[in-house]
Scaffold this motif. Structure first.
Motif, PDB file in Angstrom:
ATOM      1  N   UNK A   1      27.388  42.337  40.453  1.00 24.13           N
ATOM      2  CA  UNK A   1      27.072  43.726  40.146  1.00 24.13           C
ATOM      3  C   UNK A   1      28.189  44.608  39.634  1.00 24.13           C
ATOM      4  N   UNK A   2      29.414  44.084  39.530  1.00 29.02           N
ATOM      5  CA  UNK A   2      30.510  44.925  39.034  1.00 29.02           C
ATOM      6  C   UNK A   2      30.989  44.383  37.692  1.00 29.02           C
ATOM      7  N   UNK A   3      31.336  45.291  36.781  1.00 28.50           N
ATOM      8  CA  UNK A   3      31.820  44.887  35.458  1.00 28.50           C
ATOM      9  C   UNK A   3      33.321  44.616  35.577  1.00 28.50           C
ATOM     10  N   UNK A   4      33.644  43.360  35.875  1.00 32.86           N
ATOM     11  CA  UNK A   4      35.053  42.973  36.075  1.00 32.86           C
ATOM     12  C   UNK A   4      35.594  42.366  34.795  1.00 32.86           C
ATOM     13  N   UNK A   5      36.954  42.279  34.684  1.00 34.50           N
ATOM     14  CA  UNK A   5      37.544  41.898  33.398  1.00 34.50           C
ATOM     15  C   UNK A   5      37.510  40.391  33.146  1.00 34.50           C
ATOM     16  N   UNK A   6      37.556  39.604  34.201  1.00 32.60           N
ATOM     17  CA  UNK A   6      37.572  38.149  34.024  1.00 32.60           C
ATOM     18  C   UNK A   6      38.919  37.605  33.596  1.00 32.60           C
ATOM     19  N   UNK A   7      39.922  38.492  33.428  1.00 26.52           N
ATOM     20  CA  UNK A   7      41.205  38.051  32.869  1.00 26.52           C
ATOM     21  C   UNK A   7      42.399  38.303  33.774  1.00 26.52           C
ATOM     22  N   UNK A   8      42.340  39.301  34.650  1.00 27.16           N
ATOM     23  CA  UNK A   8      43.500  39.643  35.469  1.00 27.16           C
ATOM     24  C   UNK A   8      43.751  38.530  36.491  1.00 27.16           C
ATOM     25  N   UNK A   9      44.890  38.582  37.206  1.00 22.82           N
ATOM     26  CA  UNK A   9      45.219  37.466  38.101  1.00 22.82           C
ATOM     27  C   UNK A   9      44.234  37.356  39.257  1.00 22.82           C
ATOM     28  N   UNK A  10      43.657  38.480  39.695  1.00 22.51           N
ATOM     29  CA  UNK A  10      42.655  38.400  40.764  1.00 22.51           C
ATOM     30  C   UNK A  10      41.379  37.713  40.260  1.00 22.51           C
ATOM     31  N   UNK A  11      40.911  38.129  39.077  1.00 18.76           N
ATOM     32  CA  UNK A  11      39.706  37.508  38.513  1.00 18.76           C
ATOM     33  C   UNK A  11      39.926  36.009  38.320  1.00 18.76           C
ATOM     34  N   UNK A  12      41.088  35.651  37.794  1.00 17.02           N
ATOM     35  CA  UNK A  12      41.350  34.235  37.518  1.00 17.02           C
ATOM     36  C   UNK A  12      41.454  33.429  38.803  1.00 17.02           C
ATOM     37  N   UNK A  13      41.842  34.089  39.903  1.00 12.30           N
ATOM     38  CA  UNK A  13      41.941  33.389  41.190  1.00 12.30           C
ATOM     39  C   UNK A  13      40.608  33.421  41.954  1.00 12.30           C
ATOM     40  N   UNK A  14      39.552  33.978  41.326  1.00 14.98           N
ATOM     41  CA  UNK A  14      38.245  34.005  41.980  1.00 14.98           C
ATOM     42  C   UNK A  14      38.074  35.167  42.938  1.00 14.98           C
ATOM     43  N   UNK A  15      39.032  36.099  42.955  1.00 14.53           N
ATOM     44  CA  UNK A  15      38.892  37.286  43.810  1.00 14.53           C
ATOM     45  C   UNK A  15      38.334  38.435  42.962  1.00 14.53           C
ATOM     46  N   UNK A  16      37.104  38.213  42.503  1.00 12.16           N
ATOM     47  CA  UNK A  16      36.486  39.118  41.525  1.00 12.16           C
ATOM     48  C   UNK A  16      36.470  40.566  41.990  1.00 12.16           C
ATOM     49  N   UNK A  17      36.267  40.772  43.305  1.00 13.88           N
ATOM     50  CA  UNK A  17      36.106  42.151  43.797  1.00 13.88           C
ATOM     51  C   UNK A  17      37.445  42.887  43.928  1.00 13.88           C
TER      52      UNK A  17
ATOM     53  N   UNK B   1      33.116  37.987  46.341  1.00  9.91           N
ATOM     54  CA  UNK B   1      33.530  37.106  45.253  1.00  9.91           C
ATOM     55  C   UNK B   1      32.275  36.392  44.751  1.00  9.91           C
ATOM     56  N   UNK B   2      32.308  35.921  43.522  1.00  8.19           N
ATOM     57  CA  UNK B   2      31.133  35.202  43.025  1.00  8.19           C
ATOM     58  C   UNK B   2      30.850  33.973  43.888  1.00  8.19           C
ATOM     59  N   UNK B   3      31.898  33.369  44.433  1.00  8.64           N
ATOM     60  CA  UNK B   3      31.703  32.198  45.289  1.00  8.64           C
ATOM     61  C   UNK B   3      30.879  32.546  46.532  1.00  8.64           C
TER      62      UNK B   3
END
Ligand code: ZN
Length: 342
Positions: A87-103, A292-294
């Motif tokens: 439900x959140x528009x996340x970037x998918x590119x920052x180090x948190x997104x890349x580590x699966x910590x989407x939120x 997280x998506x997981x």
């Protein structure tokens, strides 16, 4: 195309919107199946002063959908597939997104249905990375409850509070949407579950979900009941989302070294904390937001295996948001309120 929009505080309108264009590269077009309502929608409906947003705003933060078209470059989804929507528009590119910590995304653009357009509409285009495939055995109602209801609880209980089998847990407001999810998730790993409810008619349904002890907080001081049940020791973990009205009692309900995890404050955002109790009893207070998506994957896997199930209080007709939100605000609900779009 039908959509349900918030036009001003406490006023929604069913409108006709033009259908979206073909999905852009990296996007998919989704046909929304089921929207689940949350306290986020109540806050949005009341008009939360700090939310940056433009009206009219399509509501709906939590939903399942069917993929209808793929934009260029999308190869991991197929038309006809059922998905749950992050439900959140996340970037998918920052180090948190890349580590699966989407939120924890550093460049999050906002939450759909609150800051950005939501999912109470027939069709929507959305980045493919926000789609989580639904496993066989999980239906479109379960998938609609994965992003917030179950995902939030998974993240709170297992990523943040590190809840272990055989530990004891106090779950506040067991009849709420996330309460019904948290009871089942904690019970599924073998915890002793104590929960609070606001009326006697919710006691039996909470026990059916797996609660070992149910306290009517309007009749008993829950912190006293918890100490009696745990033989004055207190619980390992408190699951909080009520806030101001339960905070002091939740602090008193923890055993020495206990953990309190919170994701909400439906009764008020400010509460006093006894700092001496915090350090002397070596308590840990943990904030949690989203998932997280997981966590969505894990929730839907548990639904598919039958460990947990979606609890639906009411299915409202498209457009009947006022009835749904008033029911949530008045705390009559047991479980979730959903709206079927297709
Ligand atoms: Zn990011």
């Amino acid at each position: 195309m039908r959509a349900l929009q918030l036009v001003s505080d406490r006023e929604t309108e069913a409108v006709d919107l033009p259908e979206p264009d073909a999905p852009a590269p990296g996007e998919v077009q989704l046909k929304i199946r089921v929207v689940a309502l949350n306290h986020l929608d109540v806050w949005g409906w009341r008009g939360m002063a700090f939310a940056k947003r433009e009206m009219p705003l399509t509501i709906g933060a939590e939903a399942s959908a069917e993929v209808v078209a793929l934009g260029e470059g999308v190869c991991d989804l197929v038309p006809g597939q059922l998905v749950s929507i992050f439900g959140a528009r996340v970037c998918g590119k920052c180090h948190h997104c890349r580590a699966g910590r989407d939120n924890l995304c550093e460049h999050v653009e906002g939450v759909h249905g609150f800051h950005l357009g939501g999912f109470a509409r027939e069709l929507v285009n959305i980045p493919a990375r926000q789609c989580v495939p639904v496993p066989p055995g999980c239906d479109d109602v379960g998938a609609a409850l994965a992003p917030i209801t179950f995902g939030t609880c998974e993240h709170m209980l297992f990523d943040n509070a590190l809840l272990k089998p055989s530990e004891s847990i106090l779950i506040q407001a067991g009849g709420s949407g996330i309460g019904t999810a948290a009871i089942q998730l904690a019970k599924a790993i073998g915890c002793t579950v104590i929960t609070t409810v606001g009326s006697d008619d919710k006691i039996e349904p909470a026990k059916v979900l797996g609660a070992d002890h149910v306290i009517n907080y309007r009749e008993d001081r829950f912190e006293g009941a918890v100490r009696k049940i745990t033989k004055k020791e207190g619980v390992d973990v408190v699951f909080e989302h009520v806030g101001k009205s339960t905070w002091a009692g939740s602090m008193l309900s923890m055993k020495r070294g206990g953990r309190l995890v919170t994701c909400g404050s439906t009764s008020g955002v400010s509460a006093e904390t006894n700092l001496m109790m915090l350090f002397q009893r070596q308590l840990r207070l943990i904030g949690s937001f989203g998932c997280r998506k997981q966590n969505m994957v894990d929730s839907m896997d548990k639904m598919a295996r039958g460990y947990v199930r979606p609890i639906v209080d009411t299915e409202v007709e498209f457009g009947d948001l006022a009835t749904a939100l008033e029911r949530m605000e008045s705390r009559k609900v047991f479980g979730k309120i959903i709206m079927r779009m297709a």
